[in-house]
Design an enzyme around this catalytic site. Structure first.
Site, PDB file in Angstrom:
ATOM      1  N   ASP A 291       0.636  -1.323  -0.055  1.00 43.55           N
ATOM      2  CA  ASP A 291       0.413  -0.313  -0.152  1.00 43.55           C
ATOM      3  C   ASP A 291       0.827   0.792  -0.092  1.00 43.55           C
ATOM      4  OD1 ASP A 291      -2.228   1.849  -0.332  1.00 43.55           O
ATOM      5  OD2 ASP A 291      -2.796   0.441   1.795  1.00 43.55           O
TER       6      ASP A 291
HETATM    7  C1  BGC Z   1      -5.070   3.298  -0.019  1.00 42.94           C
HETATM    8  C2  BGC Z   1      -5.677   2.282  -1.128  1.00 42.94           C
HETATM    9  C3  BGC Z   1      -4.885   3.256  -2.373  1.00 42.94           C
HETATM   10  C4  BGC Z   1      -3.686   3.551  -2.126  1.00 42.94           C
HETATM   11  C5  BGC Z   1      -3.580   5.082  -3.786  1.00 42.94           C
HETATM   12  C6  BGC Z   1      -3.340   4.373   0.148  1.00 42.94           C
HETATM   13  O1  BGC Z   1      -4.023   5.545   1.407  1.00 42.94           O
HETATM   14  O2  BGC Z   1      -5.050   2.773   1.139  1.00 42.94           O
HETATM   15  O3  BGC Z   1      -6.157   1.517  -0.908  1.00 42.94           O
HETATM   16  O4  BGC Z   1      -4.729   2.159  -3.269  1.00 42.94           O
HETATM   17  O5  BGC Z   1      -3.426   5.117  -1.503  1.00 42.94           O
HETATM   18  O6  BGC Z   1      -4.413   5.857  -3.810  1.00 42.94           O
END
Ligand code: BGC
Length: 797
Positions: A291
């Site tokens: 993530d």
């Molecule tokens: C989130 C993810 C997301 C990623 C990209 C993160 O803060 O937890 O679910 O895909 O950002 O935007």
């Protein structure tokens, strides 16, 4: 010590496949022109060939995305798409001739999240806002979910994106998780099948999906360092199960690991999770990414590669990985394995294949599908005195600011830049004669009192607006409406999203005093005239219904239906569509009844005022597994939902049982006949709950093992549904044996309209002796040193 053998084996296999491929190249022309099946083996072989041509530096470019947040640019980016969340670097090497364009990765779970405009380009780039995950799951209709996925994926492809960062599929352990709206259910089987249907639908377009967040990301408070502590059995049966089903049924291109720690260490550093369980046990062969900025990435990025995770996002850690290679804390073979996983998916992507995207998906037909998807999913929770459907000739008085400020979806990376949202006021006004004075009162009230909340992490903000206290003006409007109009419809809204959890307070989980006062007054005045009152819940997750449900006749759980929310509400309240959604979550009588209430969002162990550890004291007793095992009454049970018709179940029987003969490959089939016993056409969701014998293992009273939805049945007509329960879905996890097992004895099977199985007569099947369905990695996900389940599991049968 953990071993790296399995992934080496994969690499060796790939090399062998690549050599075979090279030999095919020496064959005659005729043979060369034979159609090549572009399956996983084909891409693996191509990727292996390519890998051999890459320098270490180029391989590391693949492993670390470009950190555009800190000014890095993706290598070899062709046709950027504004608003994507990240990239996989490309490679441009004229010497070797390797030209790989950068891949574009975009959120999110309820629709493609890109900017609606692009610098230097005319036109708009709106995407469809589909119903949120919790709502789509409530359709219990995998064919519909796949259809939505197909249209959704078409937007991914036609807007120039390669891999979607969705679906989100964490288990809804507690209603206060701010991101629950992105997720499907409290139940892993419903979650897993829903995610698999979405993945299969989206990927038919030749674009990728990313199942996320693997795993334990069940709250937002302190999400980047919180330590979730649970027994291995709890992880496997509840929180990993959905991912296992999605991998087994859909083999997604990608998976995203979560922010949190599990039993003491970051998931993205856990080789037992990312390699042993995900790849070796389940056979995942896609790419695993982090993530965004997750874990100890600024100090120990290499540990994320050692775990078997391939890609670090948004990245910017190439130098760190190179230093680890130099120091020997990362090996060349670790890098090669990760690069191969990435390349294998890159080769399938539209960017690599030079797809000329149109920027012109058919948004009109997608809007129609989004509307139908919401129609098939919203849940009619209450319909006393047949208050619904509302007759065409009736005039409708609409109450509540939420009719104006209708939420299409939640906030954060799960948001969508859609062209419009039809609010509930407009949706009802398109369909009924509405009380215009009330609608304009609420529109002005909202404009004058709305409060803007900045989005977390740069995401779009949103508005809230406290309900009007019962001003003289509103009281007089209610009084007039109660005598002039035929039905009162009160909209209640709740917004939430990424980066924060909800609270168990009035105004959030509970209704605010002003909302309760509004319900009170509208109900009193309408009921005095013998007229019905209906509440529409445009909410991001479970809220309290117990305090006020007796005051109103009807309750429609609309959740957040995407851009067509208002029209979906009108479709269902009018009876143009007969409701057929059922709850994917339990609605308890009170927040305190929830088994995780006392441990959410965690314990502050270092005294800094924010939580550090969350003990999953309830173990496997999550959602209805808890309420059914401990005979706790609920407000509305899991699986529940009403229709404007009624259904009877007959002839439920076990068809075949090949468990004893076929062991792990066996299954049980069950059939039942559903008859529409009412007077209008409708669809029914039937659910199969199993109560398993307890030999070595305690079991929840019931567990969902299969489900199906009928076609639209005319009044009086019937359909026979059949359900299959494969051995792996039936099995329970035995921590002492490190095995998934099916215990011997008699199994009770309830084919039921909801998790309230009290009035269903079970049928049975038997298993003669214990079946080992699969063996697992010894010691995986063990509790932290010095902890045993006895220290914290407070709930057991
Ligand atoms: C989130 C993810 C997301 C990623 C990209 C993160 O803060 O937890 O679910 O895909 O950002 O935007």
């Amino acid at each position: 010590m953990m071993t790296h053998t399995p992934t080496r084996t994969l690499l060796a296999l790939a090399v062998a496949v690549a050599l075979t491929g090279a030999m095919v190249g020496c064959n005659s022309d005729d043979e060369q022109t034979q159609t090549t099946t572009k399956d996983d083996a084909y891409y693996l072989s191509q990727a292996t060939g390519l890998l051999a041509q890459l320098s270490t530096s180029e391989k590391l470019d693949l492993l670390s995305g470009p950190n555009t947040y800190y000014g890095e640019s993706p290598t070899n980016l062709v046709n950027d798409v504004s608003g994507v969340a990240g990239y996989i670097n490309g490679i441009l090497n004229d010497e070797t001739g390797v030209h790989i364009p950068a891949l574009k990765l975009a959120d999110g779970p309820a629709g493609l999240r890109i900017s609606s405009s692009r610098d230097g380009q005319s036109g708009t780039f709106y995407a469809t806002a589909w119903p949120i995950g919790s709502l789509l799951a409530s359709s219990w209709d995998t064919a519909l979910q796949e259809e939505v996925g197909e249209a959704f994926g078409n937007e991914v492809k036609e807007y120039g994106v390669d891999i979607l960062l969705a679906p989100g599929m964490n288990i809804q352990r507690n209603p206060l998780n701010g991101r629950n709206f992105e997720y499907y259910s409290e139940d892993p089987v419903l979650t897993g099948h829903t995610a698999a249907a979405m993945v299969n639908g989206i990927e038919t377009n030749g674009v990728g999906t990313t199942i996320k967040h693997f795993f334990g990301n069940n709250s937002e408070t302190n999400r980047s360092s919180i330590n979730d502590i649970a027994e291995p059995r709890t992880w496997r049966e509840i929180y990993l199960r959905g991912f296992q089903i999605a991998v087994t049924e859909a083999q997604p291109w990608a998976l995203m690991t979560s922010y949190n720690k599990v039993n003491g260490s970051y998931v993205n550093e856990r080789r037992d999770a990312v390699t042993s369980i995900l790849r070796d046990e389940w056979g995942f062969n896609g790419l695993a990414m982090s993530d965004w900025f997750a874990g100890d990435v600024s100090n120990n990025a290499h540990k994320q590669v050692l775990s078997g995770q391939d890609l670090i996002e948004p990245g910017g850690v190439k130098a760190q990985l190179a230093a680890a290679l130099e120091a020997g804390t990362l090996s060349q073979s670790d890098v090669d394995t990760a690069a191969l996983h990435i390349l294998t998916q890159v080769l399938k992507s539209p960017s690599y294949q030079g797809y000329a995207y149109s920027n012109n998906p058919d948004l009109n037909s997608h809007a129609a599908l989004a509307r139908r998807a919401g129609d098939e999913s919203m849940v009619l929770l209450q319909n006393d005195n047949n208050a619904l459907p509302i007759a065409d000739s009736n005039t409708v008085a609409t109450f509540g600011v939420n009719q104006i400020a209708t939420y299409k979806g939640g906030t954060g990376s799960g948001d969508v830049n859609a062209a419009y949202t039809v609010n509930i006021a407009d949706g009802l006004a398109e369909r009924f004669t509405v009380n215009a004075d009330l609608q304009s009162f609420y529109a002005s009230y909202y404009e004058a009192n709305k409060v803007y909340h900045t989005g977390n992490f740069g995401a779009a903000g949103y508005y809230t607006c406290d309900e009007s206290s019962l001003s003289d003006e509103l009281t007089s409007l209610i009084t007039t409406a109660a005598s002039a109009d035929d039905v009162g419809v009160i909209s209640i809204g709740r917004q939430a999203g990424e980066g924060a959890d909800r609270s168990a307070e009035a105004g959030d989980y509970y209704l605010s005093d002003a909302e309760l006062a509004l319900i009170d007054q509208v109900s009193t005045l309408f009921k005095a005239q013998g007229k019905p009152v209906v509440v529409v819940l445009n909410v991001n997750g479970v809220i309290d219904t117990e305090q006020w449900k007796d005051k109103v006749d009807g309750i429609l759980l609309a959740y957040m239906g995407g851009q067509e929310t208002g029209r979906q509400v009108a479709d269902l309240l009018s009876g143009d569509v007969n409701p057929s959604g059922k709850l994917a979550q339990t609605f308890p009588k009170s927040y305190d009844d929830i088994p995780s209430a006392s441990t959410f969002p965690g314990e502050d162990t270092d005294g800094d005022g924010s939580p550090d550890d969350i003990y999953y004291n309830e173990g496997i007793y999550v959602g209805y597994r808890y309420f059914s095992s401990f005979d706790k009454a609920v407000s509305f049970p899991f699986g529940y939902g009403l229709s404007y018709t009624s259904f009877s179940y007959a002839g439920t029987a076990v068809g075949s049982n090949t468990l004893d003969s076929d062991g792990a490959k066996g299954s049980v089939t069950v059939t039942t006949t559903i008859t529409n016993s009412g007077s209008v056409a409708g669809k029914e969701v039937a659910q199969v709950y199993v109560s398993a014998p307890e030999v070595k293992l305690k079991k929840p009273a019931i567990e969902l093992k299969a489900y199906a939805k009928t076609a639209s049945l005319d009044a009086g007509s019937s359909e026979q549904l059949s359900f299959e329960i494969p051995a792996y879905i039936l099995a329970s996890f035995s921590p002492d044996d490190n095995e998934w097992i099916i215990e011997p004895g008699t199994y009770q099977v309830y084919v039921s309209p909801s998790a309230d199985v009290a009035s269903t007569t079970p049928v049975t099947f038997s298993v003669a002796k214990e079946i080992v369905v699969s063996s697992t990695t010894a010691g995986a996900l063990a509790l932290p040193d010095g902890t045993s389940a006895a220290d914290f599991i407070t709930v057991s049968e």
